[in-house]
Design a protein around this motif. Structure first.
Motif, PDB file in Angstrom:
ATOM      1  N   LEU A  32       3.397 -12.742   6.349  1.00 46.93           N
ATOM      2  CA  LEU A  32       3.580 -12.747   4.996  1.00 46.93           C
ATOM      3  C   LEU A  32       2.647 -11.785   4.157  1.00 46.93           C
ATOM      4  CD1 LEU A  32       4.722 -14.075   2.052  1.00 46.93           C
ATOM      5  CD2 LEU A  32       2.865 -15.574   2.298  1.00 46.93           C
ATOM      6  N   GLN A  33       1.500 -11.847   4.662  1.00 43.21           N
ATOM      7  CA  GLN A  33       0.726 -10.590   4.042  1.00 43.21           C
ATOM      8  C   GLN A  33       0.944  -9.370   4.501  1.00 43.21           C
ATOM      9  OE1 GLN A  33      -1.655 -11.583   1.916  1.00 43.21           O
ATOM     10  NE2 GLN A  33      -1.003 -13.501   2.033  1.00 43.21           N
ATOM     11  N   LYS A  34       1.335  -9.105   5.829  1.00 45.70           N
ATOM     12  CA  LYS A  34       1.769  -8.058   6.299  1.00 45.70           C
ATOM     13  C   LYS A  34       2.874  -7.385   5.572  1.00 45.70           C
ATOM     14  CE  LYS A  34       3.223  -5.480  10.431  1.00 45.70           C
ATOM     15  NZ  LYS A  34       4.444  -4.861   9.814  1.00 45.70           N
ATOM     16  N   ALA A  35       4.088  -8.157   5.188  1.00 50.03           N
ATOM     17  CA  ALA A  35       5.176  -7.942   4.754  1.00 50.03           C
ATOM     18  C   ALA A  35       5.000  -7.363   3.210  1.00 50.03           C
ATOM     19  CB  ALA A  35       6.122  -9.153   4.767  1.00 50.03           C
ATOM     20  N   ARG A  36       3.899  -8.293   2.624  1.00 51.30           N
ATOM     21  CA  ARG A  36       3.661  -7.966   1.088  1.00 51.30           C
ATOM     22  C   ARG A  36       3.085  -6.582   0.997  1.00 51.30           C
ATOM     23  NH1 ARG A  36       0.825 -13.260  -1.286  1.00 51.30           N
ATOM     24  NH2 ARG A  36       2.553 -14.481  -1.815  1.00 51.30           N
ATOM     25  N   ARG A  37       2.289  -6.250   1.854  1.00 53.59           N
ATOM     26  CA  ARG A  37       1.569  -4.699   2.035  1.00 53.59           C
ATOM     27  C   ARG A  37       2.744  -3.835   2.168  1.00 53.59           C
ATOM     28  NH1 ARG A  37      -2.272  -7.456   5.207  1.00 53.59           N
ATOM     29  NH2 ARG A  37      -1.247  -6.596   7.218  1.00 53.59           N
ATOM     30  N   ASP A  38       3.533  -3.802   2.959  1.00 52.26           N
ATOM     31  CA  ASP A  38       4.860  -2.790   3.524  1.00 52.26           C
ATOM     32  C   ASP A  38       5.547  -2.876   2.247  1.00 52.26           C
ATOM     33  OD1 ASP A  38       3.905  -2.848   6.065  1.00 52.26           O
ATOM     34  OD2 ASP A  38       5.413  -4.133   6.865  1.00 52.26           O
ATOM     35  N   LEU A  39       5.850  -3.807   1.425  1.00 51.90           N
ATOM     36  CA  LEU A  39       6.518  -3.735   0.562  1.00 51.90           C
ATOM     37  C   LEU A  39       5.939  -2.813  -0.931  1.00 51.90           C
ATOM     38  CD1 LEU A  39       8.991  -4.359  -1.196  1.00 51.90           C
ATOM     39  CD2 LEU A  39       8.206  -6.409  -1.909  1.00 51.90           C
ATOM     40  N   LYS A  40       4.647  -3.197  -0.817  1.00 54.78           N
ATOM     41  CA  LYS A  40       3.540  -2.486  -2.072  1.00 54.78           C
ATOM     42  C   LYS A  40       3.884  -0.995  -1.708  1.00 54.78           C
ATOM     43  CE  LYS A  40      -0.874  -3.025  -4.348  1.00 54.78           C
ATOM     44  NZ  LYS A  40      -1.883  -3.774  -4.510  1.00 54.78           N
ATOM     45  N   ASN A  41       3.531  -0.645  -0.373  1.00 53.99           N
ATOM     46  CA  ASN A  41       3.155   0.706  -0.103  1.00 53.99           C
ATOM     47  C   ASN A  41       4.521   1.509  -0.542  1.00 53.99           C
ATOM     48  OD1 ASN A  41       0.770   0.091   0.783  1.00 53.99           O
ATOM     49  ND2 ASN A  41       1.290   0.045   2.671  1.00 53.99           N
ATOM     50  N   THR A  42       5.699   0.931   0.064  1.00 58.29           N
ATOM     51  CA  THR A  42       7.252   1.523  -0.372  1.00 58.29           C
ATOM     52  C   THR A  42       7.614   1.579  -1.742  1.00 58.29           C
ATOM     53  OG1 THR A  42       8.267  -0.441   0.479  1.00 58.29           O
ATOM     54  CG2 THR A  42       7.493   1.508   1.986  1.00 58.29           C
ATOM     55  N   GLU A  43       7.176   0.534  -2.505  1.00 54.29           N
ATOM     56  CA  GLU A  43       7.640   0.668  -3.956  1.00 54.29           C
ATOM     57  C   GLU A  43       7.779   2.160  -4.624  1.00 54.29           C
ATOM     58  OE1 GLU A  43       5.871  -2.656  -5.643  1.00 54.29           O
ATOM     59  OE2 GLU A  43       7.516  -4.134  -5.179  1.00 54.29           O
ATOM     60  N   PRO A  44       6.491   2.734  -4.833  1.00 56.37           N
ATOM     61  CA  PRO A  44       6.364   3.763  -5.552  1.00 56.37           C
ATOM     62  C   PRO A  44       7.519   5.025  -5.155  1.00 56.37           C
ATOM     63  CG  PRO A  44       4.229   3.124  -4.779  1.00 56.37           C
ATOM     64  CD  PRO A  44       5.243   2.376  -4.116  1.00 56.37           C
ATOM     65  N   TYR A  45       7.814   5.209  -3.783  1.00 57.00           N
ATOM     66  CA  TYR A  45       8.862   5.933  -3.292  1.00 57.00           C
ATOM     67  C   TYR A  45      10.397   5.715  -4.116  1.00 57.00           C
ATOM     68  CZ  TYR A  45      12.453   8.021  -0.012  1.00 57.00           C
ATOM     69  OH  TYR A  45      13.280   8.684   0.491  1.00 57.00           O
ATOM     70  N   PHE A  46      10.678   4.315  -4.127  1.00 50.85           N
ATOM     71  CA  PHE A  46      11.834   3.760  -4.796  1.00 50.85           C
ATOM     72  C   PHE A  46      11.813   4.115  -6.172  1.00 50.85           C
ATOM     73  CE2 PHE A  46      11.881   1.930  -0.497  1.00 50.85           C
ATOM     74  CZ  PHE A  46      12.699   2.554   0.157  1.00 50.85           C
ATOM     75  N   TYR A  47      10.743   3.845  -6.832  1.00 51.92           N
ATOM     76  CA  TYR A  47      10.924   4.069  -8.338  1.00 51.92           C
ATOM     77  C   TYR A  47      10.905   5.542  -8.475  1.00 51.92           C
ATOM     78  CZ  TYR A  47       8.998  -0.715  -8.828  1.00 51.92           C
ATOM     79  OH  TYR A  47       8.816  -2.042  -8.863  1.00 51.92           O
TER      80      TYR A  47
END
Length: 294
Positions: A32-47
């Motif tokens: 869960l912690q790893k998936a949260r980090r991955d999502l947080k790291n990629t969010e700026p790109y899609f924004y």
């Protein structure tokens, strides 16, 4: 009442089960912690992709009409809809899979023209068992969601939409609100909605040149935008799955602890009863021996 040996055997079985549930809880917490980090790291790109689409539309409002086409000329009963259903690859996660499948059955199965794309073994086995038609070539695991998988999924549904094989595309997934709350939801991917693509701040694209033309650039960005949404849905579902499993395993571990406490009391009572019985038998034997000698 069961004897002490039977109670001990049951306590041993519960302790072994507790080791498994506790281990699964810790594993889910780590994933869960790893998936949260991955999502947080990629969010700026899609924004940034969303902002790019918004700025292009600000320059040329008629750009990309094919992606905004609601096809209102097609009657509602003849519209072809595609549903991406995101489930898990295994159970033991509370009502996580059931909630998603429930929405899919209600929405996607209302018309036999609809297409069903299922991510995860649980959903695939469920629909196959009920003889519900699904895309047999769409076989993706729910484990370790990545950008490459999201791009493949988005390219497939975008192509189906552009060629007219689908008039609407939806995704059914579980959105994680916070660490203890998650809801199964359905969101529309295509056609796009202009109200969701509004530029904020200064538009620097006014000084840009688009090659070969602005429509082509927009058409090439849209699949990445859809891929970003799909990737976010996959990761949120993955987080929700492990959060649900972590809570289910923690509940199971707590229940096992309560059972052990109850069995421990029962074991002590059985042991005390056995000791009392042995003492009674010794005293009775002693009295009998004494009476015999007299």
């Amino acid at each position: 009442m069961a004897n002490s040996r039977e109670i001990q055997a049951r306590m041993k079985s519960i302790k072994d089960t507790m080791k498994i549930t506790n281990a699964m809880c810790m594993i889910s917490s780590s994933k869960l912690q790893k998936a949260r980090r991955d999502l947080k790291n990629t969010e700026p790109y899609f924004y940034a992709i969303q902002e790019s689409l918004a700025k292009i539309l600000d320059l040329s409002p008629d750009t990309g009409n094919e992606f905004f086409d609601k096809r209102e000329s097609i009657p509602a009963r003849e519209r072809k809809q595609g549903y991406i259903v995101v489930t898990a690859d295994k159970g033991m996660a509370g009502a996580y899979n059931h909630n998603v499948i429930k929405i899919a059955e209600k929405e996607a199965l209302s018309d036999n023209k609809n297409m069903l794309f299922v991510v995860g073994q649980v959903g695939r086995r469920y629909f196959e068992k009920k003889n519900i038609p699904i895309d047999i070539n769409f076989k993706y695991t729910a484990q370790n969601p990545n950008m490459n998988r999201a791009r493949i999924i988005s390219e497939k549904v975008v192509d189906l939409f552009r060629t007219g094989e689908l008039d609407e595309v939806y995704i059914v997934y579980t959105r994680m609100i916070n660490s203890v709350t998650f809801n199964a939801e359905i969101k529309q991917l295509l056609p796009l909605k202009r109200s969701k693509l509004e530029a904020d701040g200064k538009n620097n694209y006014q000084q840009c040149y688009f090659a070969p033309d602005i429509d082509t650039v927009f058409a090439n960005i849209v699949p990445n935008y859809v891929a970003g949404y799909v990737y976010g849905a996959l990761v949120e579902s993955y987080c929700s799955e492990h959060n649900a499993r972590m809570m289910a395993m923690q509940t199971a571990t707590d229940a096992a602890s309560d059972m052990l406490r109850g069995l421990s009391i029962e074991f002590n009572r059985a042991r005390q009863a056995a000791i009392t019985q042995e003492i009674t038998e010794v005293i009775a034997g002693s009295k009998a021996q004494k009476n015999k000698s007299e």
